[in-house]
Structure formats: C-alpha cells, structure tokens
Design an enzyme around this catalytic site. Sequence first.
Site: not given
Ligand code: SAH
Length: 398
Positions: A210, A248, A282, A302, A342
């Site tokens: 970040r 999200d 997403a 992410d 990840c």
């Molecule tokens: N970038 C964040 C961490 C992301 S973790 C940080 O820096 O803190 C992954 C995230 O993806 C979670 O919040 C989860 O709710 C979201 N997520 C899971 N499936 C998803 C989808 N299909 N579309 C959008 N978001 C999703």
Amino acid sequence: HHPWVFSGAIHRVEGSPGAGGLVEVVDCDGDLIAWGLFNPHSQIRVRLYRWPMPTGTEAERGRDAAGALDGAFWRRRIQAAVQHRRGLGLLDPAGACRLISSEGDGISGLTVDRYGSVLAVQFTSLALWQRRETLLHAIRDALPDCPPDAAVLRTEKGILEEEGLEIRDGILFGELPDGPLTIDEGGVRFGVDLRIGQKTGAYLDQRDNRAAVAPWAKGRDVADVCCYTGGFALHALAAGARSVAGVDVSAGALERARANAALNGRSDDLDAGRWTLEKADAFRWLQARRDEGRRFGMIVLDPPRFARSSRGVPQALRGYASLNELAVACLEPGGVLVTCSCTGRVSRERFLSVLAGVEARTGRRWRILEQRGQPADHPVAPTCPETAYLKCVVATVE
Ligand code: SAH
C-alpha cells in the site's frame, strides 16, 4: 523439509496414533525423516515440525520421540518467531503486525496477528488447537515488553471439513475494548474491529505494498477493486489521487471504509464525490465501467484467494485472466495496474504467465515496474513454497 505429508504419500500407519498425536515419519528403510502431528481427518495427514539433525549429539540424532515436540520445543519456536518481529521493530505498543505466520515460522497451523494489545489467533490445525494452552502461554511469555490484554479466536470457513476442527469465533482470554481498535499505518489510520461475529481484522500482508504504490496515485483517477476497508484507497488519497473509486462485495467492509475515511478526516472527499464506495462484484463492476467507457489512470486489483487446493488452480487462473483483462480495458493508455494474487497454490511464475496471456489477448504492452511480495513479518520458508503466497505486480500498460 516441506511440512505437509498428504494422505496419499503414506504407505502404512503403524500403531494407532490418535487425532493430534505425535508420530514419527520414517522412510522405506525405517529411518527417521521427521517428527510430526497426526490428523486422520485431514488430507494433510501429518504436519511436520522437527527434523533430526544429521550431526549433533546422540539425543539430537536419536530416535527417541518423547521430547521431540514437547512444551519446551513450542516455547522455543514461539520465542524465535516473536524475536524476529522484535528485530524488525514491529512490536511498538500501538502497532500491528503478524506475530506468528504458520509455516513461515515453522509452526504449521497457527497464525497470530497483533493489534496493539489484542491478539487475533487462528488455528488451522487440530493438533495445535489441542495444544492451545501451551501455545498461548508461550506467546504471552514471549511478550513481556508489550503484554496482550486479550486474544480473540478467528476461524476460517471450511476448517471443519478440512481438519475436523469444530471451533467458533470467540474470546480466548481477556476482554476486548468496546469500539474498534485504531492502528496507524504510515500516517494513515485504520479502525480494526475484532468483536465476535465480525470477521474483519486487517490485511497486514499488504502493508508495504500500500505504501509502495501510493505515489503512483498522484493526480490520477484510481479504482481500488476489492477495497475491503479502504486500504489502498486511503493511501492513494493521502498521496494526492484526483479521485478514488472503491469497490467491494462486502457491505460491512464498506461501512468500515466509510468510518476510516472519517478517522482520517476524509469525509469531505466522500461528500464531494472524490471518493466513492460501491458494493458490487468486481467482475461485474469492471465490465460496467468498460461498457460505459470509463477509464482510470490507476487500478488496484486485490481479490481474495481464488483456490484453496491444487484442484482449484485451473479455475483460479481463469479468474485472474478475466479480472486482469477487464481491468486493462478500463485503464487509460499508460495507466498503472497493481495486480495482486494471494493464492498460495498459484506460483509467481504462473501468475506472470496469466498476465502474459492478458497482454497477448489485449494487444496492450505491459512494462513491469516492480514485482512485490509480502512484508518481513509474513516470512517465506524456502522449504515451503506456498508461504510465498502474495504476488503484487506493478506495471504500466500501454
Ligand atoms: N485491498 C484490501 C484487502 C482486500 S481483501 C486492503 O488493502 O485492505 C479481498 C476483498 O475482496 C475482501 O474485502 C472481500 O470482501 C472482497 N471480495 C471478495 N469477493 C469479491 C467480489 N466478487 N467482488 C468484489 N469484492 C470481493
């Protein structure tokens, strides 16, 4: 020295080890390979923790398992893990870090995050859950300079099926403060809610990323896809982004993102539309932006882990391909793409080959600026490649 022995790799079990019991793993000649803990319910039938040294005293080389994985052994392992974080300067009272990182610290099945005086503890091994008293004592003893007030247990979906481990989120010791805890990450503040039922916490593994990518946001319209509680978004705003769109699928995460904006005095950015938060999938969200012709100067991808086992890998690769392809379609020429994975079962090499496919199909040349991974409190063990799970590729796309 890989710590997992899968059921299919075992020719014969002698005796009748119980769930969580100590076993010796021997080769076909009966020679000792390592000591581990047995779980008849898990595909990872034995987790290995200790290998006899080829040289050393008779006791070290010997076949006497009695003391191999005793309390003193776990205390030494935990001391060493905590000492590593202390050496990194990560134990300041209000700080947050990963204190114990499972295979990365030679303690397969135990993950502990520290948020100031509160610990978030995750067991992914039945055998270590059985030894929780010993392990928790060892952790408290290892932190005389910043003793924890409380520890919460966090569980992961699917753990019952995988390990036969029936546990629920709850308090392990102490009491949680009422409101969310506040942590400071390079001048940006985040509220972390560890109360029961709210499976939140923070993604500490992206901390360095970040900070590293934030400067690219300056003057750009940024999309933070899978923004959770606004991690990349808030850093991008602090670094002078023109606008940030956070997406999200979790309403709870977006609520916390909104609260984090207030915590950083950025409610105005939300009010003025410089920062928007949207609850959406997403893939669908990117598709809609592509179709309406919206373009961003920087996109952060992410997503959550796409595969838990090797069986899920082909589908995960297809997921990465389509997500990145959609992002490229929404990126202005010369824009910056920060694309993360990840999924431990997807190696960096395979992830890069997915990105190569995206480049070929879209006809837009990538130039990789930086290939990043995980911070030093999420250590990588060379003997367990899955510990190098986080890939973060920063590239410009023509
Ligand atoms: N970038 C964040 C961490 C992301 S973790 C940080 O820096 O803190 C992954 C995230 O993806 C979670 O919040 C989860 O709710 C979201 N997520 C899971 N499936 C998803 C989808 N299909 N579309 C959008 N978001 C999703």
